[in-house]
Enzyme design. Structure first.
Site, mmCIF file in Angstrom:
data_model
loop_
_atom_site.group_PDB
_atom_site.id
_atom_site.type_symbol
_atom_site.label_atom_id
_atom_site.label_comp_id
_atom_site.label_asym_id
_atom_site.label_seq_id
_atom_site.Cartn_x
_atom_site.Cartn_y
_atom_site.Cartn_z
ATOM 1 N N ASP A 195 100.543 -9.084 22.663
ATOM 2 C CA ASP A 195 99.537 -7.758 22.580
ATOM 3 C C ASP A 195 100.604 -6.433 22.964
ATOM 4 O OD1 ASP A 195 99.811 -8.226 25.202
ATOM 5 O OD2 ASP A 195 97.966 -7.639 26.021
ATOM 6 N N ASP A 230 101.522 -9.399 27.670
ATOM 7 C CA ASP A 230 101.330 -10.263 28.879
ATOM 8 C C ASP A 230 100.162 -11.233 28.125
ATOM 9 O OD1 ASP A 230 98.909 -8.747 28.433
ATOM 10 O OD2 ASP A 230 98.635 -8.433 30.621
ATOM 11 N N ASP A 243 101.417 -5.021 25.639
ATOM 12 C CA ASP A 243 102.291 -5.093 26.791
ATOM 13 C C ASP A 243 102.821 -6.444 27.243
ATOM 14 O OD1 ASP A 243 100.139 -6.118 27.810
ATOM 15 O OD2 ASP A 243 100.035 -5.561 29.567
ATOM 16 N N SER A 291 97.395 -2.317 27.593
ATOM 17 C CA SER A 291 97.351 -3.791 27.201
ATOM 18 C C SER A 291 97.039 -3.585 25.522
ATOM 19 C CB SER A 291 96.456 -4.321 27.854
ATOM 20 O OG SER A 291 96.473 -5.846 27.883
#
Length: 448
Positions: free
Chosen positions: A242, A246, A244, A101
């Protein structure tokens, strides 16, 4: 059973520390065994972000899944919400996102999704954990039943079309100058392309991943670079994802930060006006600012609070029929469109409001003044300082003092011996005094 591997968002840790090829292989085997239900040919979708260790973990997981007879579909660098979407649309039994993440490249992680694209429940994660510590040699597939692996082309176009379809077909971003920071992460291809196809004038940063620079001085956790670029290019708005993709943070035309609470307010108000809220309420966590709660109340919208973590937000949404939820950090879930937080789709919803109103982002995305919020941590060695009589008395006195003018949140960290003390209220001096008194009492109890 205590959770040995899984945290609030999958398994995460230092690459070749906690996250080793051996662990990744075992996760593939264990998850593959748990999700082999029925007589059909089983398949798993695996995506990843751009960090160097993704290659190592991806190959190990392929070995694990194929060794228990599961076919693997590799989609390469893709946002976490895209992997969730593809898991469902490709009718896979399981989805995997290899990502840490918003962490820097040294870390990595494994997020798992069920066949409908939702993150796994605690019970299913426990089943997988139990298998991780077992010898699975006798449960491996026979030679003729091993799984196969192949890379899938065209998945970027699938996600771009999916994201665009969350907006009205006649909506165009023509004339809107947008800076997007993809954090050198998983959305570095799809997000700028989708914005361009929607008609925006796109300036992209954080789109040159090298395996090491993901989230480094960029993205939603370091929006300073985005703010500078917005001012330099005289853009209308800035979007920061960010690693990834999400989660989402935005900046207005002046380069000022717009956090997840303000974005939730924009989406909630817009959806209520359009009749799109499933119920007159949204879900957020205990960390959302009291200013958001008061604003929503004035709009006739309830704020339902949960524990920290987007999985708890989604659980509350699904259980009680809400279709918007999120966190101050920028995890925003719109269950009409996605099964998990989708930073880019959330950004599109905000851009739609900006386009519709034709007003500066600094006006559109500043719907309330956040209350002063003070957060302090108290470290302790052992024991339960929150059970101390003096601490309980001090907390009660603080709550009484803030009654009607603010709130307190005192909670132990789930990952380290730290107690977090958060206070917010109309009077910053009062909040500081209340928080400091509780911190002092906890300090005395911890030292005793």
């Amino acid at each position: 059973m205590s959770r040995k591997y899984f945290g609030t968002d999958g398994i995460r840790g230092r690459a070749n520390g906690l996250i080793t090829p051996e662990l990744a292989l075992k996760v593939g085997q264990a998850a593959g065994l748990v999700f082999q239900r029925g007589e059909h040919r089983h398949r798993v979708v695996i995506g990843k972000d751009t960090r160097l260790s993704g290659y190592m973990i991806e190959n190990a997981m392929v070995a694990g899944f194929t060794s228990v007879g599961m076919d693997v579909l590799l989609v390469g660098p893709m946002p976490t919400p895209a992997v969730a979407m593809l898991t469902k649309s490709m009718r896979a039994d399981l989805g995997v996102m290899i990502s840490a993440s918003h962490n820097l490249f040294e870390d990595n992680g494994i997020k798992l999704f069920g066949p409908l694209g939702y993150k796994l429940s605690d019970d299913v994660e426990k089943q997988i954990e139990e298998l991780l510590d077992e010898n699975l040699d006798k449960r491996l597939s026979q030679s003729a039943s091993l799984g196969r692996a192949r890379r899938i082309d065209g998945v970027h176009d699938r996600y771009i079309e999916f994201a665009k379809r969350t907006l009205p077909r006649n909506l165009s971003l023509d004339g809107l100058r947008v800076v997007i920071d993809c954090a050198h992460g998983a959305a570095y291809k799809v997000a700028p392309e989708a914005l361009w196809e929607l008609g925006a004038d796109v300036i992209s940063i954080g789109v040159e991943p090298d395996g090491f620079n993901i989230n480094k001085e960029c993205g939603s956790t370091a929006p300073e670079a985005l703010s500078r670029k917005v001012r330099e290019m005289r853009a209308d708005i800035g979007i920061a994802l960010d690693g990834d993709a999400d989660r989402l943070i935005m900046v207005d035309e002046r380069g000022h930060l717009v956090d997840g609470d303000q974005l939730l307010a924009v989406i909630a108000q817009s959806w209520k006006e359009d009749g799109r809220l499933a119920k007159p309420g949204i879900v957020s966590t205990v960390m959302s600012n009291l200013g958001l709660e008061r604003f929503l109340k004035a709009q006739g919208i309830d704020l339902i609070r949960t524990a920290v973590g987007d999985r708890y937000v989604l659980e509350q949404m699904l259980q009680h029929g809400y279709n918007v939820g999120g966190e101050p950090s920028g995890h925003i879930i719109m269950s009409d469109h996605a099964t998990t937080g989708d930073g880019f789709v959330a950004a599109l919803q905000v851009l739609a409001v900006v386009t519709k109103l034709g007003r500066p982002v600094s006006e559109v995305c500043h719907l309330f003044d956040p209350l002063p919020q003070i957060l302090k941590n108290v470290r302790y060695r052992s024991g339960k300082p929150l059970d101390d009589a003096e601490v309980k008395s001090t907390i009660a006195a603080g709550e009484q003092r803030l009654n009607g003018h603010g709130r307190l949140l005192i909670r132990p960290s789930g990952t380290e011996p730290v107690i977090r003390v958060m206070g917010e209220g109309d009077d910053r001096v009062m909040v500081e005094e209340v928080v400091d008194s509780i911190v002092d009492a906890l300090g005395h109890a911890a030292a005793a």
